[in-house]
Write a protein that holds these residues in place. Structure first.
Motif: not given
Length: 140
Positions: A127-134
């Motif tokens: 859905n083009k939503v953040v699922s993870d970030f580092q």
């Protein structure tokens, strides 16, 4: 009145429409990442608004879209300080002039330079939503 209109038009021409924090490459800091990115909530459009376009976009091995932001900044600091004393005078009598001089100077110059780097990797769900970030940052 016409002067005010001309002044307003000139100011509007010098400030680009839509100018925001994304125009400044130094807005990508650890604090900005923590304030702007929320897993399951933040959309790609919100990220572009906050940080501008990414340096790299790709698809990982599992099919998730990834954006990579890589920012580098160098800060230079130069300072010169010191003092000087000078005495210039003359005097005399009977049409004769005297000239004397005394000078003293002590100047110090100091400069330093530091660099910092920030890398941010963001993964998105379907859905083009953040699922993870580092994010990683370093200063040297």
């Amino acid at each position: 009145m016409i002067r005010a209109i001309i002044l307003a038009a000139a100011l509007a021409a010098t400030v680009p429409a839509g100018a925001s924090a994304k125009d400044d490459p130094n807005t990508l800091t650890h604090g900005m990442v923590q304030m702007n990115l929320k897993v399951g909530t933040t959309t790609q459009a919100q990220i572009i608004e906050a940080f501008g376009g990414p340096n790299i976009t790709t698809i990982d091995g599992s099919g998730q879209e990834m954006w990579v932001y890589d920012r580098h900044a160098t800060v230079s600091y130069d300072k010169t300080s010191g003092f000087s004393i000078g005495l210039f005078g003359g005097g005399g009598g009977g049409g004769a002039a005297g000239l004397g001089g005394l000078g003293f100077s002590n100047k110090k110059s100091r400069s330093s330079q530091s660099s910092r780097a920030m890398t941010l990797v963001i993964k998105f769900d379907a859905n083009k939503v953040v699922s993870d970030f580092q994010s990683r940052s370093s200063s040297f």
